[in-house]
Motif scaffolding. Structure first.
Motif, PDB file in Angstrom:
ATOM      1  N   ASN A  81       7.483  68.405  36.462  1.00 22.47           N
ATOM      2  CA  ASN A  81       8.019  68.162  37.742  1.00 22.47           C
ATOM      3  C   ASN A  81       8.552  66.786  37.954  1.00 22.47           C
ATOM      4  O   ASN A  81       7.777  65.762  37.728  1.00 22.47           O
ATOM      5  N   ALA A  82      10.032  66.478  37.647  1.00 21.63           N
ATOM      6  CA  ALA A  82      10.469  65.290  37.687  1.00 21.63           C
ATOM      7  C   ALA A  82      10.294  64.465  39.376  1.00 21.63           C
ATOM      8  O   ALA A  82      10.933  63.250  39.102  1.00 21.63           O
ATOM      9  N   LEU A  83       9.877  65.008  40.006  1.00 18.76           N
ATOM     10  CA  LEU A  83       9.917  64.552  41.540  1.00 18.76           C
ATOM     11  C   LEU A  83       9.002  63.032  41.285  1.00 18.76           C
ATOM     12  O   LEU A  83       9.682  62.144  41.782  1.00 18.76           O
ATOM     13  N   PRO A  84       7.923  63.269  40.796  1.00 22.35           N
ATOM     14  CA  PRO A  84       7.034  61.806  40.785  1.00 22.35           C
ATOM     15  C   PRO A  84       7.671  60.799  40.000  1.00 22.35           C
ATOM     16  O   PRO A  84       7.597  59.681  40.363  1.00 22.35           O
ATOM     17  N   CYS A  85       8.571  61.271  38.881  1.00 22.77           N
ATOM     18  CA  CYS A  85       9.162  60.332  38.104  1.00 22.77           C
ATOM     19  C   CYS A  85      10.168  59.573  38.860  1.00 22.77           C
ATOM     20  O   CYS A  85      10.393  58.584  38.937  1.00 22.77           O
ATOM     21  N   LEU A  86      10.764  60.435  39.716  1.00 21.57           N
ATOM     22  CA  LEU A  86      12.221  59.860  40.294  1.00 21.57           C
ATOM     23  C   LEU A  86      11.481  59.035  41.637  1.00 21.57           C
ATOM     24  O   LEU A  86      12.436  58.092  41.792  1.00 21.57           O
ATOM     25  N   ASP A  87      10.351  59.457  42.073  1.00 14.86           N
ATOM     26  CA  ASP A  87       9.739  58.515  43.204  1.00 14.86           C
ATOM     27  C   ASP A  87       9.553  57.198  42.923  1.00 14.86           C
ATOM     28  O   ASP A  87       9.325  56.228  43.478  1.00 14.86           O
ATOM     29  N   ASN A 107      18.358  59.048  35.301  1.00  9.86           N
ATOM     30  CA  ASN A 107      18.277  59.823  33.907  1.00  9.86           C
ATOM     31  C   ASN A 107      17.178  59.004  32.890  1.00  9.86           C
ATOM     32  O   ASN A 107      16.327  59.552  32.361  1.00  9.86           O
ATOM     33  N   GLU A 108      17.264  57.577  33.127  1.00 10.85           N
ATOM     34  CA  GLU A 108      16.312  56.684  32.304  1.00 10.85           C
ATOM     35  C   GLU A 108      14.820  57.092  32.742  1.00 10.85           C
ATOM     36  O   GLU A 108      14.072  57.231  31.866  1.00 10.85           O
ATOM     37  N   LEU A 109      14.613  57.003  34.136  1.00  6.57           N
ATOM     38  CA  LEU A 109      13.353  57.512  34.529  1.00  6.57           C
ATOM     39  C   LEU A 109      12.929  58.802  34.060  1.00  6.57           C
ATOM     40  O   LEU A 109      11.615  59.002  33.651  1.00  6.57           O
ATOM     41  N   ILE A 110      13.531  59.795  34.260  1.00  9.16           N
ATOM     42  CA  ILE A 110      13.392  61.065  33.858  1.00  9.16           C
ATOM     43  C   ILE A 110      13.067  61.242  32.340  1.00  9.16           C
ATOM     44  O   ILE A 110      11.796  61.941  31.998  1.00  9.16           O
ATOM     45  N   ALA A 116       6.460  60.564  28.095  1.00 10.91           N
ATOM     46  CA  ALA A 116       5.005  60.340  28.630  1.00 10.91           C
ATOM     47  C   ALA A 116       4.250  61.560  28.572  1.00 10.91           C
ATOM     48  O   ALA A 116       3.162  61.643  28.078  1.00 10.91           O
ATOM     49  N   VAL A 117       4.848  62.535  29.475  1.00 10.83           N
ATOM     50  CA  VAL A 117       4.083  63.739  29.579  1.00 10.83           C
ATOM     51  C   VAL A 117       3.921  64.474  28.386  1.00 10.83           C
ATOM     52  O   VAL A 117       2.935  65.150  28.188  1.00 10.83           O
ATOM     53  N   ILE A 118       4.858  64.461  27.551  1.00  8.70           N
ATOM     54  CA  ILE A 118       4.798  65.550  26.448  1.00  8.70           C
ATOM     55  C   ILE A 118       3.884  64.868  25.271  1.00  8.70           C
ATOM     56  O   ILE A 118       3.479  65.567  24.309  1.00  8.70           O
ATOM     57  N   GLN A 119       3.680  63.587  25.343  1.00  9.18           N
ATOM     58  CA  GLN A 119       2.591  62.984  24.558  1.00  9.18           C
ATOM     59  C   GLN A 119       1.303  63.118  24.929  1.00  9.18           C
ATOM     60  O   GLN A 119       0.504  62.606  24.015  1.00  9.18           O
ATOM     61  N   GLN A 120       1.016  63.472  26.090  1.00  9.36           N
ATOM     62  CA  GLN A 120      -0.409  63.848  26.527  1.00  9.36           C
ATOM     63  C   GLN A 120      -0.959  64.972  25.824  1.00  9.36           C
ATOM     64  O   GLN A 120      -0.316  66.227  25.956  1.00  9.36           O
ATOM     65  N   GLU A 121      -1.859  64.928  25.341  1.00  8.97           N
ATOM     66  CA  GLU A 121      -2.838  65.985  24.694  1.00  8.97           C
ATOM     67  C   GLU A 121      -2.883  67.254  25.438  1.00  8.97           C
ATOM     68  O   GLU A 121      -2.777  68.369  24.889  1.00  8.97           O
ATOM     69  N   PRO A 122      -3.330  67.127  26.816  1.00 11.15           N
ATOM     70  CA  PRO A 122      -3.819  68.381  27.443  1.00 11.15           C
ATOM     71  C   PRO A 122      -2.403  69.091  27.765  1.00 11.15           C
ATOM     72  O   PRO A 122      -2.365  70.390  27.591  1.00 11.15           O
ATOM     73  N   PHE A 123      -1.483  68.363  27.916  1.00 13.65           N
ATOM     74  CA  PHE A 123       0.055  68.982  28.150  1.00 13.65           C
ATOM     75  C   PHE A 123       0.508  69.760  26.856  1.00 13.65           C
ATOM     76  O   PHE A 123       0.791  70.836  26.769  1.00 13.65           O
TER      77      PHE A 123
END
Length: 129
Positions: A81-87, A107-110, A116-123
């Motif tokens: 969900n990109a909402l928290p990123c854009l916030d 675009n840079e924030l997204i 960052a998200v795809i580097q997280q092991e659980p994800f």
């Protein structure tokens, strides 16, 4: 496809979401995921909010009960969900251009958040890589 399907409803009208609509969207999304996996890929679904997801026609903040999020949650798929990123955009900077496209700062924030998200092991484990 999802962007088209969920944006078909005029922004001034609250969309009518029925179980049939949710079931159809779920089937489309699950077909997408299955076909990507069958082709040897890893499906990555990203919810990108639109201008109207942030403001209503009067320019007021939206209540954030967003159709796209409801559809993705109902489909029970892993997505970002990109909402928290854009916030996180600093006050005074704008998210959208006059054409309702993301600004370079958005675009840079997204990109940073997605990285960052795809580097997280659980994800990564939930996606299977």
């Amino acid at each position: 496809l999802l962007r088209f399907a969920v944006s078909w409803t005029p922004t001034w009208k609250q969309p009518d979401i029925t179980e049939e609509t949710l079931a159809l969207n779920r089937a489309v999304l699950h077909t997408f995921v299955r076909r990507v996996q069958e082709g040897g890929g890893i499906p990555l679904i990203l919810f990108l909010p639109s201008f109207t997801d942030y403001r209503d026609a009067g320019g007021r903040p939206h209540d954030r009960d967003l159709l796209g999020i409801r559809v993705l949650d109902h489909a029970n798929l892993v997505y970002v969900n990109a909402l928290p990123c854009l916030d996180q955009l600093p006050s005074g900077q704008i998210l959208f251009t006059t054409g309702w496209h993301y600004t370079p700062a958005s675009n840079e924030l997204i990109a940073q958040c997605l990285h960052a998200v795809i580097q997280q092991e659980p994800f990564r484990a939930r996606l299977g890589f």
